[in-house]
Design a protein around this motif. Structure first.
Motif, PDB file in Angstrom:
ATOM      1  N   UNK A  40      -2.286  -7.097   5.974  1.00  0.00           N
ATOM      2  CA  UNK A  40      -2.096  -5.657   6.172  1.00  0.00           C
ATOM      3  C   UNK A  40      -3.545  -4.934   5.823  1.00  0.00           C
ATOM      4  N   UNK A  41      -4.312  -3.994   6.414  1.00  0.00           N
ATOM      5  CA  UNK A  41      -5.568  -3.527   6.073  1.00  0.00           C
ATOM      6  C   UNK A  41      -5.402  -2.243   5.648  1.00  0.00           C
ATOM      7  N   UNK A  42      -6.746  -1.455   6.085  1.00  0.00           N
ATOM      8  CA  UNK A  42      -6.741  -0.226   5.726  1.00  0.00           C
ATOM      9  C   UNK A  42      -6.665   0.711   6.990  1.00  0.00           C
ATOM     10  N   UNK A  43      -6.698   2.145   6.739  1.00  0.00           N
ATOM     11  CA  UNK A  43      -6.760   3.039   8.017  1.00  0.00           C
ATOM     12  C   UNK A  43      -8.178   3.131   8.621  1.00  0.00           C
ATOM     13  N   UNK A  44      -9.319   2.851   7.967  1.00  0.00           N
ATOM     14  CA  UNK A  44     -10.532   3.204   8.655  1.00  0.00           C
ATOM     15  C   UNK A  44     -11.211   2.070   9.684  1.00  0.00           C
ATOM     16  N   UNK A  47       0.907   7.689   4.550  1.00  0.00           N
ATOM     17  CA  UNK A  47      -0.311   7.300   4.480  1.00  0.00           C
ATOM     18  C   UNK A  47      -0.859   6.084   5.398  1.00  0.00           C
ATOM     19  N   UNK A  48       0.023   5.032   5.256  1.00  0.00           N
ATOM     20  CA  UNK A  48      -0.267   3.806   5.791  1.00  0.00           C
ATOM     21  C   UNK A  48       0.161   3.430   7.347  1.00  0.00           C
ATOM     22  N   UNK A  49       0.498   4.545   8.012  1.00  0.00           N
ATOM     23  CA  UNK A  49       1.217   4.455   9.414  1.00  0.00           C
ATOM     24  C   UNK A  49       0.335   4.069  10.474  1.00  0.00           C
ATOM     25  N   UNK A  70       9.323  -5.633   6.976  1.00  0.00           N
ATOM     26  CA  UNK A  70       8.123  -4.858   6.746  1.00  0.00           C
ATOM     27  C   UNK A  70       8.208  -3.412   7.309  1.00  0.00           C
ATOM     28  N   UNK A  71       8.024  -2.416   6.562  1.00  0.00           N
ATOM     29  CA  UNK A  71       7.820  -1.098   6.843  1.00  0.00           C
ATOM     30  C   UNK A  71       6.623  -0.421   6.516  1.00  0.00           C
ATOM     31  N   UNK A 114       0.875  -1.242   0.054  1.00  0.00           N
ATOM     32  CA  UNK A 114      -0.079   0.268   0.037  1.00  0.00           C
ATOM     33  C   UNK A 114       0.847   1.137   0.042  1.00  0.00           C
ATOM     34  N   UNK A 115       0.365   2.508  -0.502  1.00  0.00           N
ATOM     35  CA  UNK A 115       1.360   3.871  -0.424  1.00  0.00           C
ATOM     36  C   UNK A 115       1.860   4.005   0.901  1.00  0.00           C
ATOM     37  N   UNK A 116       3.235   3.783   1.206  1.00  0.00           N
ATOM     38  CA  UNK A 116       4.032   3.966   2.407  1.00  0.00           C
ATOM     39  C   UNK A 116       4.169   2.542   3.049  1.00  0.00           C
ATOM     40  N   UNK A 117       3.707   1.509   2.455  1.00  0.00           N
ATOM     41  CA  UNK A 117       3.897  -0.098   3.015  1.00  0.00           C
ATOM     42  C   UNK A 117       4.712  -0.836   2.238  1.00  0.00           C
TER      43      UNK A 117
END
Length: 230
Positions: free
Chosen positions: A155-159, A181-183, A176-177, A14-17
């Motif tokens: 690894x899921x979403x932020x919502x 936006x994925x923090x 894995x980092x 994902x973006x940033x992951x």
């Protein structure tokens, strides 16, 4: 596996992951495992984490730098033997910054001052429910290092804890980092595959070393927004 039909490569989940396979070479895996075994000894050693509702996490944990407990940080093992938390070594912080630079680029690493390690031990039956690492006051990327048995890392979403998510196979030595936006993305470990770790490592089970930047300066516990959940 000694031979792969399709060799594993670096991938952005994902973006940033970012997942970087085989980031830790065998010698560094051994060095990190030996350190984890030292840190796991009491006082302030490996413990079972109990949630406010009376449940327990199936993965056992030891902390460095700051002690995490649901859902706060302290300088002592507030939910255990009360001993001072073990210090966070400078070399582990350097490893964290190098990991971020390799996964996300030098700019993402910046001058991040890694000062927390959460080390989770999974036996064959251990799991980790979907949660997000939200008890820190810093938005610096989270670094996750795997040792021993292979796991399914979700690894899921932020919502929400629900779909969409992506399942990633993490093997011994994988990095894995997640930041940017994925923090605050929800993530968990629904499955560990026993007996899949490298035999030469001599580890039955899985160790996950998670490095974070606390953003904390006050030694008093910090009540976080969310945290690990069973």
């Amino acid at each position: 596996m000694d031979a792969e039909l399709f060799p594993r490569g670096r991938s952005e989940i994902a973006p940033g992951a970012v997942h970087v396979p085989d980031w830790l070479d065998p010698a560094l895996q051994r060095e990190l495992l030996d350190a984890c075994r030292r840190w796991a000894r009491p006082p302030a050693g490996l413990r079972t984490v109990r949630t406010p509702g009376g449940g327990t996490m199936t993965a056992r944990q030891v902390c460095l730098g700051w002690h995490w407990y649901p859902y706060a940080y302290a300088r002592t093992v507030a939910d255990g033997d009360g001993a001072p938390v073990k210090p966070f070594p400078a070399w582990l912080g350097e490893l964290g910054r190098r990991a971020v630079a390799d996964a996300l680029g030098p700019r993402a690493a910046g001058d991040a001052d890694y000062d927390i390690a959460l080390i989770n031990f999974y036996d064959a039956d251990a799991r980790m429910g979907m949660h997000r690492d939200g008890d820190e006051k810093s938005g610096a990327p989270v670094v996750s290092l795997s040792l021993g048995d292979t796991c399914v890392f979700r690894f899921g979403n932020t919502r929400a804890r629900t779909r969409p998510w992506t399942d990633v196979e993490l093997r011994s030595g994988d990095l894995f980092v997640f930041g940017g936006p994925s923090r605050l993305a929800y993530h968990g470990v629904p499955r560990v595959h026993p007996g899949t770790g490298p035999g030469e490592l001599g580890l039955a089970g899985r160790l996950n070393v998670t490095l974070r930047v606390s953003g904390l300066r006050d030694p008093a516990p910090y009540p976080g927004r969310s945290g690990q959940r069973v």
